[in-house]
Design a protein around this motif. Structure first.
Motif, PDB file in Angstrom:
ATOM      1  N   MET A   1       0.838  -1.197   0.000  1.00 53.19           N
ATOM      2  CA  MET A   1       0.000   0.000   0.000  1.00 53.19           C
ATOM      3  C   MET A   1       0.873   1.247   0.000  1.00 53.19           C
ATOM      4  SD  MET A   1      -2.706   1.336   2.903  1.00 53.19           S
ATOM      5  CE  MET A   1      -1.389   1.669   4.087  1.00 53.19           C
ATOM      6  N   SER A   2       0.453   2.248  -0.766  1.00 53.47           N
ATOM      7  CA  SER A   2       1.141   3.534  -0.763  1.00 53.47           C
ATOM      8  C   SER A   2       0.118   4.647  -0.838  1.00 53.47           C
ATOM      9  CB  SER A   2       2.099   3.622  -1.966  1.00 53.47           C
ATOM     10  OG  SER A   2       1.376   3.542  -3.181  1.00 53.47           O
ATOM     11  N   ASP A   3       0.523   5.848  -0.411  1.00 57.34           N
ATOM     12  CA  ASP A   3      -0.361   7.003  -0.537  1.00 57.34           C
ATOM     13  C   ASP A   3      -0.535   7.322  -2.016  1.00 57.34           C
ATOM     14  OD1 ASP A   3      -0.622   7.234   2.177  1.00 57.34           O
ATOM     15  OD2 ASP A   3       1.033   8.651   2.385  1.00 57.34           O
ATOM     16  N   ALA A   4      -1.755   7.632  -2.404  1.00 57.87           N
ATOM     17  CA  ALA A   4      -2.044   7.873  -3.813  1.00 57.87           C
ATOM     18  C   ALA A   4      -1.518   9.232  -4.243  1.00 57.87           C
ATOM     19  CB  ALA A   4      -3.545   7.799  -4.063  1.00 57.87           C
ATOM     20  N   PRO A   5      -0.655   9.286  -5.258  1.00 57.96           N
ATOM     21  CA  PRO A   5      -0.248  10.578  -5.808  1.00 57.96           C
ATOM     22  C   PRO A   5      -1.378  11.153  -6.651  1.00 57.96           C
ATOM     23  CG  PRO A   5       0.709   8.812  -7.100  1.00 57.96           C
ATOM     24  CD  PRO A   5      -0.012   8.158  -5.958  1.00 57.96           C
ATOM     25  N   ALA A 257     -16.006 -16.473  -1.186  1.00 54.35           N
ATOM     26  CA  ALA A 257     -17.040 -15.499  -1.539  1.00 54.35           C
ATOM     27  C   ALA A 257     -16.991 -14.260  -0.661  1.00 54.35           C
ATOM     28  CB  ALA A 257     -18.424 -16.153  -1.439  1.00 54.35           C
ATOM     29  N   ASN A 258     -16.230 -14.306   0.431  1.00 54.89           N
ATOM     30  CA  ASN A 258     -16.136 -13.146   1.313  1.00 54.89           C
ATOM     31  C   ASN A 258     -15.293 -12.057   0.650  1.00 54.89           C
ATOM     32  OD1 ASN A 258     -14.349 -11.696   3.596  1.00 54.89           O
ATOM     33  ND2 ASN A 258     -16.414 -12.120   4.365  1.00 54.89           N
ATOM     34  N   ALA A 259     -15.789 -10.820   0.692  1.00 56.44           N
ATOM     35  CA  ALA A 259     -15.132  -9.730  -0.037  1.00 56.44           C
ATOM     36  C   ALA A 259     -13.741  -9.416   0.513  1.00 56.44           C
ATOM     37  CB  ALA A 259     -16.010  -8.481  -0.010  1.00 56.44           C
ATOM     38  N   TRP A 260     -13.539  -9.537   1.815  1.00 53.20           N
ATOM     39  CA  TRP A 260     -12.218  -9.249   2.377  1.00 53.20           C
ATOM     40  C   TRP A 260     -11.194 -10.275   1.887  1.00 53.20           C
ATOM     41  CZ3 TRP A 260     -11.003  -4.766   4.281  1.00 53.20           C
ATOM     42  CH2 TRP A 260     -11.995  -3.973   4.857  1.00 53.20           C
ATOM     43  N   ARG A 261     -11.610 -11.521   1.827  1.00 50.86           N
ATOM     44  CA  ARG A 261     -10.698 -12.547   1.303  1.00 50.86           C
ATOM     45  C   ARG A 261     -10.455 -12.327  -0.186  1.00 50.86           C
ATOM     46  NH1 ARG A 261     -11.264 -19.111   2.163  1.00 50.86           N
ATOM     47  NH2 ARG A 261      -9.551 -19.714   0.775  1.00 50.86           N
ATOM     48  N   ALA A 262     -11.526 -11.948  -0.898  1.00 47.52           N
ATOM     49  CA  ALA A 262     -11.385 -11.687  -2.330  1.00 47.52           C
ATOM     50  C   ALA A 262     -10.415 -10.545  -2.595  1.00 47.52           C
ATOM     51  CB  ALA A 262     -12.756 -11.374  -2.936  1.00 47.52           C
ATOM     52  N   ALA A 263     -10.430  -9.516  -1.736  1.00 43.54           N
ATOM     53  CA  ALA A 263      -9.558  -8.350  -1.935  1.00 43.54           C
ATOM     54  C   ALA A 263      -8.092  -8.752  -1.956  1.00 43.54           C
ATOM     55  CB  ALA A 263      -9.815  -7.319  -0.843  1.00 43.54           C
ATOM     56  N   ARG A 264      -7.737  -9.746  -1.176  1.00 38.08           N
ATOM     57  CA  ARG A 264      -6.335 -10.188  -1.141  1.00 38.08           C
ATOM     58  C   ARG A 264      -5.919 -10.870  -2.433  1.00 38.08           C
ATOM     59  NH1 ARG A 264      -7.927 -11.450   4.289  1.00 38.08           N
ATOM     60  NH2 ARG A 264      -8.202 -13.671   3.804  1.00 38.08           N
ATOM     61  N   ALA A 284     -12.472   4.166   8.700  1.00 33.36           N
ATOM     62  CA  ALA A 284     -11.421   3.324   9.291  1.00 33.36           C
ATOM     63  C   ALA A 284     -11.170   2.072   8.454  1.00 33.36           C
ATOM     64  CB  ALA A 284     -11.805   2.932  10.721  1.00 33.36           C
ATOM     65  N   LEU A 285     -12.131   1.723   7.598  1.00 35.80           N
ATOM     66  CA  LEU A 285     -11.944   0.566   6.728  1.00 35.80           C
ATOM     67  C   LEU A 285     -10.982   0.853   5.580  1.00 35.80           C
ATOM     68  CD1 LEU A 285     -15.616  -0.763   6.386  1.00 35.80           C
ATOM     69  CD2 LEU A 285     -13.818  -1.603   7.903  1.00 35.80           C
ATOM     70  N   ALA A 286     -10.756   2.142   5.288  1.00 36.27           N
ATOM     71  CA  ALA A 286      -9.938   2.510   4.130  1.00 36.27           C
ATOM     72  C   ALA A 286      -8.521   1.929   4.205  1.00 36.27           C
ATOM     73  CB  ALA A 286      -9.909   4.027   3.961  1.00 36.27           C
ATOM     74  N   PRO A 287      -7.764   2.213   5.268  1.00 32.87           N
ATOM     75  CA  PRO A 287      -6.413   1.634   5.310  1.00 32.87           C
ATOM     76  C   PRO A 287      -6.422   0.123   5.420  1.00 32.87           C
ATOM     77  CG  PRO A 287      -6.945   2.749   7.381  1.00 32.87           C
ATOM     78  CD  PRO A 287      -8.026   3.103   6.418  1.00 32.87           C
ATOM     79  N   ARG A 288      -7.454  -0.435   6.041  1.00 31.72           N
ATOM     80  CA  ARG A 288      -7.539  -1.897   6.138  1.00 31.72           C
ATOM     81  C   ARG A 288      -7.695  -2.522   4.756  1.00 31.72           C
ATOM     82  NH1 ARG A 288     -12.487  -5.360   8.894  1.00 31.72           N
ATOM     83  NH2 ARG A 288     -11.803  -7.398   8.126  1.00 31.72           N
ATOM     84  N   LEU A 289      -8.569  -1.927   3.932  1.00 30.24           N
ATOM     85  CA  LEU A 289      -8.760  -2.461   2.589  1.00 30.24           C
ATOM     86  C   LEU A 289      -7.508  -2.266   1.747  1.00 30.24           C
ATOM     87  CD1 LEU A 289     -10.435  -3.700   0.351  1.00 30.24           C
ATOM     88  CD2 LEU A 289     -11.428  -1.436  -0.096  1.00 30.24           C
ATOM     89  N   ALA A 290      -6.917  -1.076   1.809  1.00 28.98           N
ATOM     90  CA  ALA A 290      -5.712  -0.814   1.020  1.00 28.98           C
ATOM     91  C   ALA A 290      -4.582  -1.765   1.407  1.00 28.98           C
ATOM     92  CB  ALA A 290      -5.282   0.636   1.192  1.00 28.98           C
ATOM     93  N   ALA A 291      -4.505  -2.098   2.692  1.00 29.87           N
ATOM     94  CA  ALA A 291      -3.457  -3.019   3.145  1.00 29.87           C
ATOM     95  C   ALA A 291      -3.716  -4.442   2.657  1.00 29.87           C
ATOM     96  CB  ALA A 291      -3.361  -3.000   4.666  1.00 29.87           C
ATOM     97  N   ALA A 292      -5.000  -4.774   2.435  1.00 22.20           N
ATOM     98  CA  ALA A 292      -5.337  -6.134   1.994  1.00 22.20           C
ATOM     99  C   ALA A 292      -5.043  -6.357   0.521  1.00 22.20           C
ATOM    100  CB  ALA A 292      -6.818  -6.406   2.275  1.00 22.20           C
ATOM    101  N   VAL A 293      -5.055  -5.295  -0.273  1.00 23.10           N
ATOM    102  CA  VAL A 293      -4.859  -5.416  -1.725  1.00 23.10           C
ATOM    103  C   VAL A 293      -3.367  -5.331  -2.041  1.00 23.10           C
ATOM    104  CG1 VAL A 293      -5.403  -4.409  -3.965  1.00 23.10           C
ATOM    105  CG2 VAL A 293      -7.132  -4.408  -2.155  1.00 23.10           C
ATOM    106  N   PRO A 294      -2.805  -6.298  -2.738  1.00 27.22           N
ATOM    107  CA  PRO A 294      -1.353  -6.318  -2.971  1.00 27.22           C
ATOM    108  C   PRO A 294      -0.797  -5.075  -3.647  1.00 27.22           C
ATOM    109  CG  PRO A 294      -2.319  -8.444  -3.504  1.00 27.22           C
ATOM    110  CD  PRO A 294      -3.460  -7.521  -3.239  1.00 27.22           C
ATOM    111  N   ASP A 295      -1.444  -4.547  -4.683  1.00 19.86           N
ATOM    112  CA  ASP A 295      -0.918  -3.408  -5.440  1.00 19.86           C
ATOM    113  C   ASP A 295      -1.913  -2.253  -5.322  1.00 19.86           C
ATOM    114  OD1 ASP A 295       0.361  -1.683  -7.128  1.00 19.86           O
ATOM    115  OD2 ASP A 295       0.022  -2.840  -8.950  1.00 19.86           O
TER     116      ASP A 295
END
Length: 348
Positions: A1-5, A257-264, A284-295
């Protein structure tokens, strides 16, 4: 995860009086969906369009929304994208789904069908993956589409996606959980039928925007016109109530089928956008989701609510462009057909 330019690419000025883009019905399994089209305009005045990137994007609205939610963002991104914005089954000007089932899986199938249609359209960009952008319910649907059909998705942008949560947000009535009880959705439809278009728009603005007073009057008037049109559709209240039930039901799924698992499992470049004043989906879910997605890249916009593409169209557009420009390798380069036809993977 990185801050979006944010991209420095020149953008056209926002026009609050811009009407919704025109559209037409697109065939999908079991029927057709209404899809609005925002034509590519290329670089703003003073810059040459020769060799300018021309790619394709599909925009997917949230619960209770419509393709008109993307009027401003699509106009800004038209410097690079031909844009399509879909009305999900039963919303906007789209007919209800076959047999009236408003499941998340059904919405995913509908978006896949539209993506295939967009990718197959003749012209520049034909046959290439499409940039997919979704908000709220449309964000959750877009995430699941990207996992199931990565060959169709070049990049993914999620604006306050409705990720599974197990605490009811304060902005929601706890009575919404009763939608899981057999028979209750019908009662909810009757209650929704008693809400006037004016009440619906006032409630939408109050709940969805971080600063409701800043919403342009012309946009309020357009929303009212759209809500009045929707009030004349016999399926409108059922679409809203049953889609909400489908959303809540999807939260109970475990395993793949769970979206959090799918995000990874996402493998394309992904941008997560959230408003710091989102009252519907906890920021508060924003950084959690961004951390779950590889790129992934994360943009949290201060003072903005649930619909950043409406309330903060320019920074949202600049974050999308920065991701796409980075992926292309240089700010003004379009992806080659060979690269675009290859499913994306995580960068080393």
């Amino acid at each position: 995860m990185s801050d979006a330019p944010l991209s420095p690419t020149p953008l056209p000025p926002l026009d609050a009086a811009l009407p919704p883009w025109p559209g037409e019905e697109v065939p999908v399994r079991g029927g057709a969906l209404f899809v609005r089209r925002t034509p590519w305009r290329g670089p703003v005045e003073g810059e040459s369009a020769d060799g300018a990137p021309r790619e394709r994007a599909l925009y997917v609205h949230g619960l209770g929304g419509a393709s008109t939610n993307w009027t401003d963002l699509a106009a800004l991104l038209a410097v690079r994208f031909d844009g399509w914005a879909v009305d999900l089954p039963g919303f906007g000007r789209s007919q209800p789904p076959p047999r009236g089932r408003y499941s998340i899986r059904g919405h995913v199938r509908a978006v896949v069908d539209v993506l295939e249609h967009v990718a197959a359209e003749p012209g520049e960009g034909s046959g290439r993956p499409v940039h997919l952008v979704g908000n709220s319910l449309g964000g959750l649907v877009s995430l699941l589409v990207a996992v199931s059909r990565p060959d169709l998705v070049a990049t993914l942008t999620l604006v306050s996606p409705a990720m599974p949560v197990y605490r009811v947000p304060p902005a929601f009535s706890r009575a919404l959980l009763l939608l899981l009880v057999p028979g209750v959705p019908t009662l909810a439809e009757r209650r929704l039928a008693g809400v006037s278009p004016e009440q619906s728009v006032r409630s939408m603005v109050r709940v969805c925007f971080g600063n409701p007073d800043a919403v342009p009057v012309t946009r309020i008037e357009q929303a009212l016109e759209e809500m009045r049109e929707r009030a004349g559709q016999p399926w409108a209240d059922r679409a809203l109530a049953r889609s909400m039930r489908g959303l809540i039901t999807s939260y109970l799924r475990l395993g793949p089928a769970n979206a959090w698992r799918a995000a990874r499992g996402l493998r394309m470049p992904t941008l997560v956008v959230w408003g710091s004043r989102d009252r519907l989906v906890d920021p508060a879910l924003a950084p959690r989701l961004a951390a779950a997605v590889p790129d992934s890249r994360l943009l949290v916009i201060e003072g903005v609510g649930h619909v950043a593409m409406l309330e903060a169209a320019e920074p949202t557009a600049r974050a999308v462009l920065a991701m796409v420009e980075e992926e292309a390798g240089r700010p003004d380069a379009a992806p080659s057909p060979a690269a675009a036809d290859t499913p994306r993977s995580v960068r080393p």
